[in-house]
Design an enzyme around this catalytic site. Structure first.
Site, short mmCIF file in Angstrom:
data_model
loop_
_atom_site.label_atom_id
_atom_site.label_comp_id
_atom_site.label_asym_id
_atom_site.label_seq_id
_atom_site.Cartn_x
_atom_site.Cartn_y
_atom_site.Cartn_z
N ASN A 171 0.78 -1.73 0.09
CA ASN A 171 0.12 -0.21 -0.04
C ASN A 171 1.03 1.32 0.10
OD1 ASN A 171 -2.14 -1.76 0.14
ND2 ASN A 171 -2.31 -1.40 2.47
N HIS A 199 7.64 4.33 6.39
CA HIS A 199 8.51 4.17 5.74
C HIS A 199 8.17 2.50 5.23
CE1 HIS A 199 12.52 1.72 7.59
NE2 HIS A 199 12.29 0.86 6.42
N HIS A 202 7.72 0.08 2.53
CA HIS A 202 7.36 -1.77 3.42
C HIS A 202 6.55 -1.77 2.49
CE1 HIS A 202 4.53 0.75 5.26
NE2 HIS A 202 3.33 -0.55 6.20
N GLN A 208 3.40 -6.02 2.86
CA GLN A 208 2.92 -6.74 3.59
C GLN A 208 3.03 -7.99 3.08
OE1 GLN A 208 0.24 -5.49 6.68
NE2 GLN A 208 0.20 -3.27 5.30
#
Length: 382
Positions: A200, A211, A213, A215
């Site tokens: 996202n 940050h 990243h 998932q």
């Protein structure tokens, strides 16, 4: 302490560790990394892990809805000095003890899990787990089960800002190797039926951390979107993805082509920005990709993301969803592919899912797919 190491493809080194509350932490070191083999131990005093969430069956649709109240306590846009995904410092007791290249760890506030860890038994066994596909499909009011599964955070970089598209080719290749490794590990957990890596990007999407990243979710069921896909394969034929690639390759919606990958705006795109990226050869998930396919993906995916960001003067919010075949069905027909979507329909306008889309699932497209593809093609080639 030196973490146990395993060498993966492309020279990526995997190092396994544990967080203070027993959650799994895995470091993935770039080939030729300058990081030392030793990794700090997580010495924080943490509260016990939350109880596994409960999921309830929507009798009108057959969908299972996870009720994960612990997620209410997750971090929400903290200041940069308290970034929970940055390496720990004396002033920031973050989730990752050591400096890293790529790090993956179990989410502290998961939607699914924690599930029983077969290696250590650290997490509790589910009290009322699903008893298989037939159990999940059984009709009846008021049905619930424990939300067996796993939710992991994938940190693309120790830097505090950015996204996948801001990484180097080497770093992108490390993340791809991590996706493949985690897909294999999560698919092997008891009760897991589908593994879903995603990113996202942007506050408009609902991102709560800046940050860089993504998932990975490991579900105890085949997700509603994938069930529709399996129905389409049954209706259209097992060679559906092969025919889609051939169809789009000959049309005006191709955005980017390479030896092993093709990116295109789909014929019936829903979103103002929607592009699919698929391997030319059938692969059910990341584990089935060859080293040359993974190497090329690192370059192609970065080109695509950077092109998306050249559409406007500011970064475009998006959901980058990597669809993989379920663990136990349709392995020969459901193909790994990316669906990248953005609600951004103009520099200062978003598409909102109002009555028709939200209530009825009946979409109205704002931009013709051929027009969207032309803009993306120009941006990717810039």
């Amino acid at each position: 302490m030196e973490a146990p190491a395993t060498t993966l493809g492309a020279g990526v080194v995997k190092r396994a560790a544990r967080l203070a509350d027993g959650r799994e932490l895995i470091y993935y070191d770039d080939p030729g990394t300058t990081l030392p083999a030793e990794r700090r131990i997580d010495e924080r005093a943490l509260a016990p892990r939350p109880e596994t969430a409960t999921m309830r069956r929507d009798v009108l649709t057959g969908d299972w809805i996870s009720m994960a109240a612990a997620r209410q306590n997750r971090a929400f846009l903290p200041p940069a000095e308290l970034d929970p995904l940055a390496p720990q410092s004396p002033a920031n007791p973050s989730e990752v003890p050591s400096l890293y290249d790529v790090a993956v760890f179990e989410n502290r506030s998961p939607s699914f899990g924690p599930a029983l860890d077969l290696a250590t038994g650290d997490a509790p066994a589910a009290a009322d787990p699903p008893l298989g596909p037939d159990d999940l499909d059984t009709p009846g009011l008021g049905r619930s089960r424990t939300s067996v599964g796993r939710c992991e955070v994938v940190c693309f970089s120790p830097e505090r800002t950015g996204s996948f598209g801001t990484q180097s080719v080497t770093r992108a290749r490390t993340v791809i190797e991590a996706w493949a490794d985690r897909t294999a590990a999560l698919a092997a957990l008891p009760g897991i039926r589908q593994v879903f890596p995603f990113e996202n990007r942007g506050e408009q999407i609902g991102v709560t951390l800046h940050h860089p990243h993504g998932q990975i979710y490991a579900y105890p069921y085949v997700t509603p979107r994938t069930r529709l896909l399996l129905q389409a394969i049954e209706r259209e034929g097992a060679d559906l993805f092969e025919r889609i690639v051939a169809f789009e390759e000959q049309g005006p919606r191709v955005v980017l082509e390479a030896d092993h990958w093709i990116a295109y705006v789909p014929f019936a795109a829903r979103w103002p920005v929607e592009v699919h990226l698929a391997p030319r050869r059938h692969a059910p998930d990341f584990t089935a990709l060859t080293d040359p396919e993974r190497d090329e993906l690192a370059t192609v995916y970065l080109r695509l993301l950077q092109g998306v960001d050249r559409l406007y003067d500011t970064p475009t919010p998006y959901i980058a969803a990597w669809h993989q075949a379920p663990v136990d069905v349709a392995r020969d027909s459901a193909r790994l592919h990316l669906q990248l979507t953005s609600p951004r329909r103009a520099a200062d306008k978003l598409k909102y899912l109002a009555g028709s889309e939200s209530a009825m699932g009946a979409w109205i497209g704002d931009i013709p797919p051929e027009q969207a593809a032309a803009r993306l093609r120009e941006a990717v080639g810039a």
